[in-house]
Design a protein around this motif. Structure first.
Motif, PDB file in Angstrom:
ATOM      1  N   ASP A 252       0.821  -1.209   0.000  1.00 27.14           N
ATOM      2  CA  ASP A 252       0.000   0.000   0.000  1.00 27.14           C
ATOM      3  C   ASP A 252       0.856   1.261   0.000  1.00 27.14           C
ATOM      4  OD1 ASP A 252      -2.720  -0.742  -0.102  1.00 27.14           O
ATOM      5  OD2 ASP A 252      -2.595  -1.500   1.938  1.00 27.14           O
TER       6      ASP A 252
ATOM      7  N   TRP B 197       2.467   1.638  -3.598  1.00 28.47           N
ATOM      8  CA  TRP B 197       1.632   1.461  -4.788  1.00 28.47           C
ATOM      9  C   TRP B 197       1.460   2.743  -5.621  1.00 28.47           C
ATOM     10  CZ3 TRP B 197       0.821  -2.321  -7.718  1.00 28.47           C
ATOM     11  CH2 TRP B 197      -0.254  -2.367  -8.611  1.00 28.47           C
TER      12      TRP B 197
ATOM     13  N   GLU C  37      -2.586  -6.001  -2.364  1.00 25.37           N
ATOM     14  CA  GLU C  37      -3.074  -6.971  -1.379  1.00 25.37           C
ATOM     15  C   GLU C  37      -2.071  -7.087  -0.230  1.00 25.37           C
ATOM     16  OE1 GLU C  37      -5.703  -8.824  -1.066  1.00 25.37           O
ATOM     17  OE2 GLU C  37      -6.733  -8.842  -3.000  1.00 25.37           O
ATOM     18  N   ASN C  38      -2.573  -7.282   0.972  1.00 27.47           N
ATOM     19  CA  ASN C  38      -1.690  -7.523   2.116  1.00 27.47           C
ATOM     20  C   ASN C  38      -1.048  -8.895   1.989  1.00 27.47           C
ATOM     21  OD1 ASN C  38      -2.318  -5.066   3.327  1.00 27.47           O
ATOM     22  ND2 ASN C  38      -4.130  -5.921   4.335  1.00 27.47           N
ATOM     23  N   SER C  39       0.212  -9.003   2.370  1.00 26.80           N
ATOM     24  CA  SER C  39       0.930 -10.269   2.257  1.00 26.80           C
ATOM     25  C   SER C  39       1.748 -10.494   3.517  1.00 26.80           C
ATOM     26  CB  SER C  39       1.835 -10.257   1.029  1.00 26.80           C
ATOM     27  OG  SER C  39       2.604 -11.435   0.971  1.00 26.80           O
TER      28      SER C  39
ATOM     29  N   LYS D 237       1.556  -9.169  -3.930  1.00 26.09           N
ATOM     30  CA  LYS D 237       0.287  -9.599  -4.483  1.00 26.09           C
ATOM     31  C   LYS D 237      -0.555  -8.382  -4.894  1.00 26.09           C
ATOM     32  CE  LYS D 237      -0.088 -14.010  -2.042  1.00 26.09           C
ATOM     33  NZ  LYS D 237      -0.933 -14.849  -1.153  1.00 26.09           N
ATOM     34  N   VAL D 238      -1.099  -8.474  -6.100  1.00 29.89           N
ATOM     35  CA  VAL D 238      -1.935  -7.402  -6.624  1.00 29.89           C
ATOM     36  C   VAL D 238      -3.313  -7.981  -6.940  1.00 29.89           C
ATOM     37  CG1 VAL D 238      -2.237  -5.713  -8.468  1.00 29.89           C
ATOM     38  CG2 VAL D 238       0.052  -6.191  -7.579  1.00 29.89           C
ATOM     39  N   GLY D 239      -4.355  -7.338  -6.434  1.00 28.71           N
ATOM     40  CA  GLY D 239      -5.714  -7.812  -6.634  1.00 28.71           C
ATOM     41  C   GLY D 239      -6.297  -7.351  -7.959  1.00 28.71           C
TER      42      GLY D 239
ATOM     43  N   LYS E  31      -4.020 -11.797  -8.222  1.00 25.01           N
ATOM     44  CA  LYS E  31      -4.983 -12.546  -7.437  1.00 25.01           C
ATOM     45  C   LYS E  31      -6.361 -11.920  -7.612  1.00 25.01           C
ATOM     46  CE  LYS E  31      -6.180 -13.661  -2.639  1.00 25.01           C
ATOM     47  NZ  LYS E  31      -5.810 -13.451  -1.214  1.00 25.01           N
TER      48      LYS E  31
ATOM     49  N   GLU F 281      -9.810 -11.180  -5.771  1.00 25.21           N
ATOM     50  CA  GLU F 281     -10.498 -11.125  -4.483  1.00 25.21           C
ATOM     51  C   GLU F 281     -11.961 -11.423  -4.743  1.00 25.21           C
ATOM     52  OE1 GLU F 281     -10.657 -10.404  -0.319  1.00 25.21           O
ATOM     53  OE2 GLU F 281      -8.892 -10.077  -1.541  1.00 25.21           O
TER      54      GLU F 281
ATOM     55  N   LYS G 141     -14.635  -8.971  -4.207  1.00 28.11           N
ATOM     56  CA  LYS G 141     -14.558  -7.760  -5.002  1.00 28.11           C
ATOM     57  C   LYS G 141     -14.790  -8.031  -6.470  1.00 28.11           C
ATOM     58  CE  LYS G 141     -11.311  -5.337  -1.954  1.00 28.11           C
ATOM     59  NZ  LYS G 141     -10.006  -4.663  -1.855  1.00 28.11           N
TER      60      LYS G 141
END
Length: 482
Positions: free
Chosen positions: A5, A8, A34-36, A42-44, A79, A81, A84
């Motif tokens: 975050d 980004w 995305e939190n990891s 990781k990108v949603g 990834k 979600e 979402k």
């Protein structure tokens, strides 16, 4: 690096400098970090189709931007979600609007007690009896095809802007891009995209009144209301909508009474900030005999076109259909179909259906040999036959109110000369005949006369969109004769 975050926005700034702005808005803004817990980047993504397309076409650019920012080789992991996946991933196109759907704040449908009884009406034009007409109950989108949604719309280079605008509108109807005017050739996905807007709004906001209608149906509804003396009901029906989706508005051309009523309906909805979406086979400027005041209103919002899909997009469309139907077809068969159908998605799907039906009925395995056997006649049967100069003369004479004999004559009145020049231009464009051949067909005229006529008409088409629309109408009629 685990707290993506924090980095980004800077990574996106690097990407923004490397890709076109439209590509950035459509394919990078929808991503979210995305939190990891294990250090992976990781990108949603909003849905599986988006992830597949981004992975193939744009992931390299994102990895390069990350490598530039962090100063070492960086690989992002995509990834979806699940919670979402159904949300609109273009909220950032509408930064000044509230991205939360109204139904999340108030799950109880709003009865809208403050809605005027006859929204958008001029009281001088309504009779006293019209005032007792009850407000219509909330409308369900039962005239929408549920199969037309954003998830199964394959986005390509010719549809990315229209798709981005459509998804933004679905998330915040009436806020931006109002009206949205989408134009393009037959069978390219205009109706799919329009109904996807309606279906998504209905999903997010079930209390919204949504109406999908063709321009022809709108006209027939108007005629019926006049005949049955129920004009107030007609006006209330359309002017109380929250979302009005009108397909094929070019049909309104030349129909003055229908244009008059549609003009007032448009104004009533627009003034209430209700969403209007329109489709046509040509842009507003190219729709001949369309009232100027209506044309200008069509141009108030966003005008975008849908272009014929390129080979890669056609293959992606076929593969999506194959995936949905849970069947297996080799890549060489998919490529064979995509290479032979270049201009129409409906024909593309029709070829696939024909092949699947044959395989099901015969029990044969689908191979390139079988596809060639089954589809060769399909491709030939839908190909445009040769256009003859006589076909051109016939359509032009009918449209321009002259006779074929007059086109061949030596008469040179202004109207006749204009019609003759248009016919010569269309003959040159559509038949493949030489200048001399065309000249002989038009009363043994010199090839230089034909050349001048072609240049003159082409120049006028370039300068005048309305005239270009008239000529294209004639071209369509000529093709339909084949």
């Amino acid at each position: 690096m685990t707290n993506l975050d924090a980095y980004w926005p800077e990574i996106l700034d690097v990407v923004r400098q490397k890709v076109p702005q439209q590509t950035f808005n459509t394919w990078f803004l929808p991503l979210f970090p995305e939190n990891s817990e294990n250090g992976d980047l990781k990108v949603g993504c909003p849905n599986h189709f988006f992830m597949d397309w981004f992975s193939e076409h744009h992931l390299t650019a994102l990895n390069e931007a990350g490598s530039v920012y962090f100063g070492k080789n960086t690989l992002f992991c995509l990834k979806v979600e699940e919670k979402k996946e159904q949300t609109n991933f273009l909220d950032k196109l509408n930064e000044n609007t509230d991205p939360k759907p109204e139904t999340q704040q108030d799950p109880v449908p709003d009865p809208k007690p403050n809605r005027p009884l006859n929204p958008g009406f001029n009281t001088a034009e309504t009779s006293p009896s019209a005032q007792v007409i009850p407000t219509p109950s909330p409308v369900t989108p039962n005239n929408l095809n549920p199969d037309y949604n954003f998830q199964n719309f394959v986005v390509g280079s010719g549809t990315d802007l229209a798709f981005a605008a459509a998804t933004a509108i679905a998330n915040n109807p009436g806020s931006h891009f109002n009206p949205l005017f989408v134009h393009g050739g037959t069978g390219l996905g205009k109706t799919h995209l329009m109904q996807a807007i309606g279906n998504e709004i209905a999903r997010q906001r079930p209390d919204r009144r949504i109406c999908y209608v063709t321009a022809e149906h709108f006209m027939n509804d108007l005629i019926g209301s006049i005949r049955d003396n129920r004009t107030p009901e007609f006006k209330l029906k359309y002017r109380s909508m929250d979302v009005l989706l009108v397909d094929d508005v070019a049909f309104l051309a030349g129909k003055e009474s229908t244009q008059e009523e549609f003009f007032h309906t448009f104004n009533a909805l627009y003034d209430q900030k209700k969403q209007i979406v329109l489709t046509s086979d040509r842009s507003p400027k190219e729709i001949a005999t369309l009232e100027e005041r209506l044309r200008s209103r069509f141009e108030w919002g966003l005008i975008t076109d849908i272009q014929a899909p390129n080979l890669e997009t056609r293959i992606a469309i076929l593969k999506r259909k194959i995936e949905v139907n849970h069947i297996y077809i080799t890549d060489e068969v998919v490529s064979y179909i995509a290479e032979n159908v270049t201009d129409n998605i409906r024909r593309l799907e029709g070829a696939l259906i024909r092949l699947l039906a044959f395989a099901s009925l015969t029990g044969r395995e689908i191979s390139l040999e079988m596809a060639s056997e089954v589809l060769s006649s399909f491709f030939q049967g839908h190909s445009t036959g040769p256009v003859k100069i006589a076909n051109v003369m016939e359509v032009v004479s009918e449209t321009m109110d002259v006779t074929v004999d007059q086109l061949k004559s030596k008469r040179r009145t202004q109207d006749l000369a204009r019609a003759r020049q248009i016919a010569m231009n269309l003959a040159r464009e559509m038949t493949g005949a030489s200048l001399n051949q065309i000249g002989r067909a038009f009363g043994n005229r010199d090839h230089s006369t034909v050349s001048y006529a072609c240049q003159k008409i082409q120049a006028d088409m370039d300068k005048d969109p309305r005239f270009r629309g008239v000529v294209r109408n004639m071209m369509d009629k000529i093709r339909n004769q084949q």
